[in-house]
Design an enzyme around this catalytic site. Structure first.
Site, PDB file in Angstrom:
ATOM      1  CG  LEU A 233     -17.236   6.578  29.053  1.00  0.00           C
ATOM      2  CD1 LEU A 233     -16.341   7.687  28.383  1.00  0.00           C
ATOM      3  CD2 LEU A 233     -18.256   6.104  29.735  1.00  0.00           C
ATOM      4  CB  SER A 234     -19.840   6.345  23.284  1.00  0.00           C
ATOM      5  OG  SER A 234     -21.001   7.036  22.430  1.00  0.00           O
ATOM      6  CG  MET A 235     -17.199   2.861  18.336  1.00  0.00           C
ATOM      7  SD  MET A 235     -16.741   3.764  16.926  1.00  0.00           S
ATOM      8  CE  MET A 235     -15.707   2.797  16.788  1.00  0.00           C
ATOM      9  CB  ILE A 256     -20.484   3.587  29.801  1.00  0.00           C
ATOM     10  CG1 ILE A 256     -20.466   2.711  31.664  1.00  0.00           C
ATOM     11  CG2 ILE A 256     -21.405   4.315  30.093  1.00  0.00           C
ATOM     12  CD1 ILE A 256     -19.345   3.919  32.183  1.00  0.00           C
TER      13      ILE A 256
END
Length: 408
Positions: A233-235, A256
């Site tokens: 997720l994210s980074m 994501i």
């Protein structure tokens, strides 16, 4: 998605939307998020902390009262919400790592989440994953029983620059469990568990982290070693593909959202025509003009203000320029993306606040990848599709089902 609160502060609005989104899997209630947000002074980190703490404490007391009266389902639901509200309270405090409020609300968030998991209908076990000379905290979720007695696929999921292993639950872990996946949610170096416990900062070689998680999960009963998925997720959308480039036990990867170069969007205004020239400036012993430029950016941009203060903490550096220099090590260039053997689902949010263009770059460089774009018409165009958790989880899970489906 246009701001409906904190119109002049995109960081405050995004973090509010994040909590609204967590309603989908039990991490918030609409009225609690709305009334808390209305009490917060825009741009005031102390006000943000005070109001989220007040709501979290109140909801935690609701959970305790439900437990006293032997209402376990009500207690579980309240503990889940309290956990997320405590997490939110801490969010903007990391510019002063010595602030005692940080550990107080983090520990309260973890305790509330574990109280909720102890009341879960499906078994969820807090775990410690052996890693080098320490352990990494996480949770093992047992898949819903399909009655066939066969090993289940397993999804490893981790957050990114700032999210917790506990928060992964609200990004759709229950949706994977009900679809027949075991799930291991965990924190790696630089993420909240290791940072709070021993100041274990981020490291680029994320394959060492994922390798340890795979070693651990394969000790659990009923795990299919040929159907291991990794979700970042994210980074984590850069960290997870990086790990898969070197750790080939991963059979499917979900980013994501996808990130090819963690630094690229943040160093766009740094002097230099090439990444190498910008890197030389950022790593120079002295660059007063750039330091002044970054200070102006921090003063004018709430997103930069938060990213630089949090980045100093999780990278273990002191100045904004050092934060950007540290970011340079987190990329999938130099042929790394091309080494990924597993299929990759690269998610992209059209209105991403942080990584515009990065999913497309990752998709371009990754041979066996699928680009999945979430647009504004779906209410899913925010970073990590917060506000559309059910939709995003369904699309990710469907792709995993199709990718990991056993061959006849």
């Amino acid at each position: 998605m246009r701001p409906v609160l904190f119109e002049n502060n995109p960081s405050f609005w995004f973090e509010t939307l994040r909590s609204f989104g967590h309603i989908a899997y039990g991490g918030a209630d609409f009225g609690e998020v709305l009334t808390t947000s209305q009490r917060i002074r825009e741009g005031d980190f102390d006000s943000w902390y005070d109001e989220w703490l007040s709501t979290a404490d109140r909801v935690a007391e609701v959970a305790r009262e439900a437990e006293r009266k032997r209402h376990p389902a009500s207690a579980r639901d309240a503990w889940l919400r309290a956990s997320n509200y405590y997490r939110s309270a801490e969010f903007f405090l990391h510019g002063n790592p010595g602030d005692p409020r940080i550990d107080h609300v983090y520990e309260a968030s973890v305790a509330a989440f574990r109280a909720a998991m102890a009341l879960s209908e499906r078994p969820v076990t807090p775990v410690e994953i052996p890693f080098e000379n320490t352990t990494l905290p996480g949770y093992f979720y047992e898949a819903a029983d399909d009655g066939r007695g066969e090993p289940h696929p397993v999804a490893l999921i981790h957050n990114g620059f700032d999210g917790t292993a506990e928060e992964c639950h609200f990004f759709g872990v229950p949706g994977l469990v009900e679809r027949g996946y075991h799930v291991l949610a965990f924190d790696g170096p630089g993420q909240p568990g290791p940072m709070h416990r021993e100041k274990l900062v981020f490291r680029p070689d994320w394959e060492t982290v994922v390798g340890a998680a795979i070693d651990f999960v394969l000790t659990r009963d009923g795990v299919d070693p040929e159907r291991i998925a990794l979700i970042g997720l994210s980074m984590g959308g850069q960290l997870a593909p990086r790990a898969a480039a070197f750790e080939h036990r991963v059979k499917a990867v979900v980013a994501i959202d996808g990130v090819y170069d963690n630094a690229a969007n943040f160093i766009a205004d740094i002097p230099g025509d090439t990444r190498e020239e910008k890197a030389a400036v950022l790593r120079a012993e002295s660059a007063p003009d750039v330091d002044a430029q970054l200070e102006r950016s921090i003063a004018n941009s709430p997103v930069t203000r938060w990213a630089m203060s949090h980045g100093a903490w999780v990278y273990g550096v002191d100045t904004p320029r050092q934060v950007l220099a540290a970011m340079l090590d987190y990329h999938l260039g130099d042929g790394i993306a091309e080494r990924i053997k597993a299929p990759v689902l690269v998610c992209s949010a059209e209105g991403d606040l942080f990584f515009t263009g990065q999913p497309e770059a990752l998709h371009e460089h990754t041979p066996n990848s699928t680009l999945l774009v979430f647009g504004d018409e779906l209410g899913a165009n925010a970073h990590c599709h917060v506000g559309a958790q059910r939709l995003a989880t369904a699309r990710v899970a469907d792709w995993l089902d199709e990718t990991l489906r056993p061959t006849a």
